[in-house]
Design a protein around this motif. Structure first.
Motif, PDB file in Angstrom:
ATOM      1  N   LEU A  10      11.777  39.481 -43.276  1.00  0.00           N
ATOM      2  CA  LEU A  10      10.821  39.342 -42.166  1.00  0.00           C
ATOM      3  C   LEU A  10      11.288  38.286 -41.170  1.00  0.00           C
ATOM      4  O   LEU A  10      11.233  38.498 -39.959  1.00  0.00           O
ATOM      5  CB  LEU A  10       9.447  38.949 -42.701  1.00  0.00           C
ATOM      6  N   GLU A  14      14.327  40.526 -36.416  1.00  0.00           N
ATOM      7  CA  GLU A  14      14.744  40.776 -35.038  1.00  0.00           C
ATOM      8  C   GLU A  14      16.251  40.662 -34.839  1.00  0.00           C
ATOM      9  O   GLU A  14      16.763  40.960 -33.764  1.00  0.00           O
ATOM     10  CB  GLU A  14      14.017  39.823 -34.095  1.00  0.00           C
ATOM     11  N   ARG A  35       6.026  47.741 -47.828  1.00  0.00           N
ATOM     12  CA  ARG A  35       4.797  48.224 -47.173  1.00  0.00           C
ATOM     13  C   ARG A  35       3.649  47.237 -47.360  1.00  0.00           C
ATOM     14  O   ARG A  35       2.860  47.003 -46.453  1.00  0.00           O
ATOM     15  CB  ARG A  35       4.406  49.592 -47.726  1.00  0.00           C
ATOM     16  N   ALA A  38       5.170  43.411 -45.924  1.00  0.00           N
ATOM     17  CA  ALA A  38       5.845  43.364 -44.620  1.00  0.00           C
ATOM     18  C   ALA A  38       5.691  44.700 -43.891  1.00  0.00           C
ATOM     19  O   ALA A  38       6.665  45.407 -43.653  1.00  0.00           O
ATOM     20  CB  ALA A  38       7.321  43.038 -44.825  1.00  0.00           C
ATOM     21  N   THR A  40       5.402  45.419 -40.955  1.00  0.00           N
ATOM     22  CA  THR A  40       6.113  45.531 -39.678  1.00  0.00           C
ATOM     23  C   THR A  40       7.571  45.954 -39.866  1.00  0.00           C
ATOM     24  O   THR A  40       8.236  46.320 -38.896  1.00  0.00           O
ATOM     25  CB  THR A  40       6.074  44.198 -38.903  1.00  0.00           C
ATOM     26  N   ARG A  42      10.367  48.599 -41.263  1.00  0.00           N
ATOM     27  CA  ARG A  42      10.449  50.022 -41.596  1.00  0.00           C
ATOM     28  C   ARG A  42      11.381  50.195 -42.786  1.00  0.00           C
ATOM     29  O   ARG A  42      12.578  49.924 -42.700  1.00  0.00           O
ATOM     30  CB  ARG A  42      10.972  50.827 -40.406  1.00  0.00           C
ATOM     31  N   SER A  62      14.413  45.343 -37.563  1.00  0.00           N
ATOM     32  CA  SER A  62      13.201  45.554 -38.373  1.00  0.00           C
ATOM     33  C   SER A  62      13.311  46.717 -39.349  1.00  0.00           C
ATOM     34  O   SER A  62      12.334  47.054 -40.007  1.00  0.00           O
ATOM     35  CB  SER A  62      11.959  45.716 -37.491  1.00  0.00           C
TER      36      SER A  62
END
Length: 180
Positions: A10, A14, A35, A38, A40, A42, A62
């Motif tokens: 996480l 980015e 899931r 985190a 955010t 995939r 991500s």
């Protein structure tokens, strides 16, 4: 261990896509934990993908590609063609033997950050430790033969033991069963 690794994924999300390699029995656990902790990120289960090369090529920030050690070996060229943000090997003792195809495939994977998770880093001899460190920090413990001569073949005394411990302990998070 998984949740701590997810925190790192996480934190660095980015910076690009990441890769998690785990035994087949843990792949679904990784998907579920991502899931849950985190959402955010995939999660991409590479084992389920029909077109693995395309799936790897289209990964972006991500994204966390999850696969098995078996797929790591069979798809080494595809996985090593990508520069990964984080590479995490769960149950990393799977690469403890430097002569195996699994270990050689893992050494080809390029990542800005590398993490290994294992409850049993050493089972047979110190050479296993060398190989695990060779993955996360190549060269840190010196070349293979130098390591063998210094730590495996030489008499094991307190000075040698302390030196190796001092070099490796900053990289090891160890918990007792009581702490777990």
């Amino acid at each position: 261990k998984t949740v701590q690794s997810i925190a790192l994924l996480l934190h660095r999300a980015e910076m690009g896509p990441s890769l998690v390699v785990a035994p087949k029995s843990l792949v679904l656990n990784w998907e579920n934990e991502l899931r849950k902790f985190a959402p955010t990120l995939r999660a991409v289960n590479l084992n389920k993908a029909k077109h693995k090369k395309e799936e790897v090529e289209k990964t972006a920030e991500s994204d966390v590609v999850i696969t098995t050690y078996g797929v790591l070996v069979t798809q080494k060229d595809i996985l090593s063609s990508k520069k990964w943000n984080v590479v995490c090997l769960d149950e990393a003792h799977s690469i403890k033997n430097r002569m195996t195809r699994t270990s050689r495939a893992a050494m080809c994977i390029d990542g800005d950050a590398k993490v290994i998770l294992t409850g049993t880093p050493l089972q047979n001899h110190l050479g296993e430790m060398w190989n695990l460190f060779q993955f996360i920090n190549p060269g840190m413990l010196g070349p293979w033969q130098q390591f063998v001569d210094k730590y495996i073949k030489s008499p094991w005394d307190d000075i040698i033991q302390k030196e190796l411990k001092d070099r490796t302990m900053p990289f090891i998070l160890r918990r007792t069963k009581d702490e777990v």
